[in-house]
Design a protein around this motif. Structure first.
Motif, PDB file in Angstrom:
ATOM      1  N   ARG A 249       0.837  -1.207   0.000  1.00  0.00           N
ATOM      2  CA  ARG A 249       0.000   0.000   0.000  1.00  0.00           C
ATOM      3  C   ARG A 249       0.867   1.250   0.000  1.00  0.00           C
ATOM      4  O   ARG A 249       0.623   2.194  -0.750  1.00  0.00           O
ATOM      5  CB  ARG A 249      -0.938  -0.011   1.202  1.00  0.00           C
ATOM      6  CG  ARG A 249      -1.868   1.197   1.240  1.00  0.00           C
ATOM      7  CD  ARG A 249      -2.839   1.195   2.400  1.00  0.00           C
ATOM      8  NE  ARG A 249      -2.163   1.176   3.681  1.00  0.00           N
ATOM      9  CZ  ARG A 249      -2.283   0.205   4.588  1.00  0.00           C
ATOM     10  NH1 ARG A 249      -3.055  -0.822   4.362  1.00  0.00           N
ATOM     11  NH2 ARG A 249      -1.617   0.270   5.726  1.00  0.00           N
TER      12      ARG A 249
ATOM     13  N   ILE B  48       2.462   1.813  -3.469  1.00  0.00           N
ATOM     14  CA  ILE B  48       1.484   2.315  -4.443  1.00  0.00           C
ATOM     15  C   ILE B  48       1.169   3.780  -4.174  1.00  0.00           C
ATOM     16  O   ILE B  48       1.079   4.595  -5.093  1.00  0.00           O
ATOM     17  CB  ILE B  48       0.205   1.451  -4.424  1.00  0.00           C
ATOM     18  CG1 ILE B  48       0.527   0.050  -4.947  1.00  0.00           C
ATOM     19  CG2 ILE B  48      -0.906   2.100  -5.242  1.00  0.00           C
ATOM     20  CD1 ILE B  48      -0.580  -0.954  -4.754  1.00  0.00           C
ATOM     21  N   ARG B  49       1.017   4.144  -2.903  1.00  0.00           N
ATOM     22  CA  ARG B  49       0.720   5.534  -2.551  1.00  0.00           C
ATOM     23  C   ARG B  49       1.853   6.464  -2.990  1.00  0.00           C
ATOM     24  O   ARG B  49       1.613   7.524  -3.549  1.00  0.00           O
ATOM     25  CB  ARG B  49       0.456   5.667  -1.054  1.00  0.00           C
ATOM     26  CG  ARG B  49      -0.874   5.057  -0.620  1.00  0.00           C
ATOM     27  CD  ARG B  49      -1.124   5.271   0.849  1.00  0.00           C
ATOM     28  NE  ARG B  49      -1.150   6.675   1.211  1.00  0.00           N
ATOM     29  CZ  ARG B  49      -2.177   7.500   1.008  1.00  0.00           C
ATOM     30  NH1 ARG B  49      -3.279   7.024   0.456  1.00  0.00           N
ATOM     31  NH2 ARG B  49      -2.104   8.758   1.360  1.00  0.00           N
TER      32      ARG B  49
ATOM     33  N   LEU C 102      -7.261   1.691  -1.583  1.00  0.00           N
ATOM     34  CA  LEU C 102      -6.398   0.603  -1.111  1.00  0.00           C
ATOM     35  C   LEU C 102      -6.842   0.160   0.281  1.00  0.00           C
ATOM     36  O   LEU C 102      -7.150   0.989   1.140  1.00  0.00           O
ATOM     37  CB  LEU C 102      -4.943   1.066  -1.080  1.00  0.00           C
ATOM     38  CG  LEU C 102      -4.396   1.544  -2.433  1.00  0.00           C
ATOM     39  CD1 LEU C 102      -3.032   2.174  -2.252  1.00  0.00           C
ATOM     40  CD2 LEU C 102      -4.340   0.398  -3.415  1.00  0.00           C
TER      41      LEU C 102
ATOM     42  N   THR D 132     -10.910   1.754   3.498  1.00  0.00           N
ATOM     43  CA  THR D 132      -9.889   1.949   2.465  1.00  0.00           C
ATOM     44  C   THR D 132      -9.334   3.358   2.585  1.00  0.00           C
ATOM     45  O   THR D 132      -9.950   4.219   3.216  1.00  0.00           O
ATOM     46  CB  THR D 132     -10.471   1.765   1.045  1.00  0.00           C
ATOM     47  OG1 THR D 132     -11.426   2.788   0.786  1.00  0.00           O
ATOM     48  CG2 THR D 132     -11.110   0.407   0.883  1.00  0.00           C
TER      49      THR D 132
END
Length: 140
Positions: free
Chosen positions: A10, A13-14, A66, A61
């Protein structure tokens, strides 16, 4: 182990989307799911609103969608009560702070709207001060 892997993915991706690694805001929702025959009776319940015998999952999320937290209970749990556990788990695992940084929908299925209530007699919360002043003026 799985939590560490999900957290690392996560965060990667962020960062790839130009965000801070840790989420500071989130979205919560619940879903009632029919229980399979293999699910024990102790862990399921009846959601009268959706007419489902099974479990209810509360999912939090981040703003990118996510996964942050999943909380699974019997479907008989009310949304407001079950969401408390999911929000506490989110609070413990992330910098998301409650309640101003988590958004959800209305328990009746309507999107939550910001601003003064359109039907003050139907609201559970006391009206804001400007609304009280307006009511007093019109009542005189």
């Amino acid at each position: 182990m799985t939590d560490r892997i999900l957290t690392e993915l996560r965060e990667q991706i962020r960062v790839a989307h130009g965000r801070e690694p840790k989420p500071t805001a989130g979205i919560i929702d619940s879903q009632s799911v029919k229980g399979a025959d293999t699910v024990s009776r102790e862990s399921r319940g009846y959601d009268a609103g959706k007419k489902i015998n099974g479990r209810k999952r509360f999912i939090v999320t981040d703003t990118l969608g996510l996964l942050v937290t999943v909380w699974v209970l019997a479907a008989s749990w009310h949304d407001q009560d079950g969401a408390k556990g999911a929000l506490l788990a989110t609070y413990a695992a992330t910098p998301i702070r409650l309640p101003q940084h988590v958004r959800g929908d209305d328990p009746m299925g309507r999107p939550r709207r910001h601003g003064p209530p359109s039907h003050p007699r139907r609201t559970r919360h006391p009206p804001t001060t400007p609304y009280l002043q307006h009511t007093r003026l019109t009542a005189m």
